[in-house]
Scaffold this motif. Sequence first.
Motif, PDB file in Angstrom:
ATOM      1  N   GLN A   1       1.009  -1.322   0.372  1.00  0.00           N
ATOM      2  CA  GLN A   1      -0.111   0.028  -0.634  1.00  0.00           C
ATOM      3  C   GLN A   1       0.993   1.366   0.335  1.00  0.00           C
ATOM      4  O   GLN A   1       0.936   2.718  -0.865  1.00  0.00           O
ATOM      5  N   LEU A   2       1.853   1.202   0.738  1.00  0.00           N
ATOM      6  CA  LEU A   2       2.978   2.275   0.357  1.00  0.00           C
ATOM      7  C   LEU A   2       3.718   2.747  -0.570  1.00  0.00           C
ATOM      8  O   LEU A   2       4.268   3.860  -1.043  1.00  0.00           O
ATOM      9  N   LYS A   3       4.507   1.543  -1.613  1.00  0.00           N
ATOM     10  CA  LYS A   3       4.613   1.506  -2.250  1.00  0.00           C
ATOM     11  C   LYS A   3       3.761   1.952  -3.325  1.00  0.00           C
ATOM     12  O   LYS A   3       3.612   3.353  -4.235  1.00  0.00           O
ATOM     13  N   HIS A   4       2.435   1.807  -3.437  1.00  0.00           N
ATOM     14  CA  HIS A   4       0.986   2.483  -4.480  1.00  0.00           C
ATOM     15  C   HIS A   4       1.150   4.222  -3.998  1.00  0.00           C
ATOM     16  O   HIS A   4       1.037   4.761  -5.279  1.00  0.00           O
ATOM     17  N   GLN A   5       1.043   3.659  -2.969  1.00  0.00           N
ATOM     18  CA  GLN A   5       0.691   5.771  -2.325  1.00  0.00           C
ATOM     19  C   GLN A   5       2.085   6.420  -2.716  1.00  0.00           C
ATOM     20  O   GLN A   5       1.194   8.119  -2.879  1.00  0.00           O
TER      21      GLN A   5
END
Length: 86
Positions: free
Chosen positions: A39-43
């Motif tokens: 999720q952090l990589k996407h955000q």
Amino acid sequence: MHNHPTQFLLRLTHTVTLERSISQICIPDRDSAECELAQLKHQHGPRLLKAAIRKDKRPARATRSGTSRTYTLRYTIRETETRTLF
């Protein structure tokens, strides 16, 4: 007819780049930590500079013995902000 030269006003700006290190603690299991990382990589995309998942080694609170079964996700992000000076 008046002949005036054309004037341009230039905005003065200052760009500040910061790197912030953040830790998310007490993640219950490795799968949850991996999902959080995805999720952090996407955000954050390319602003996410590095990330590491590690198993916590402190004693478990409930039993005060053994090791904790939680994980910590530590990551660093780069943030850039442009400020107008005048």
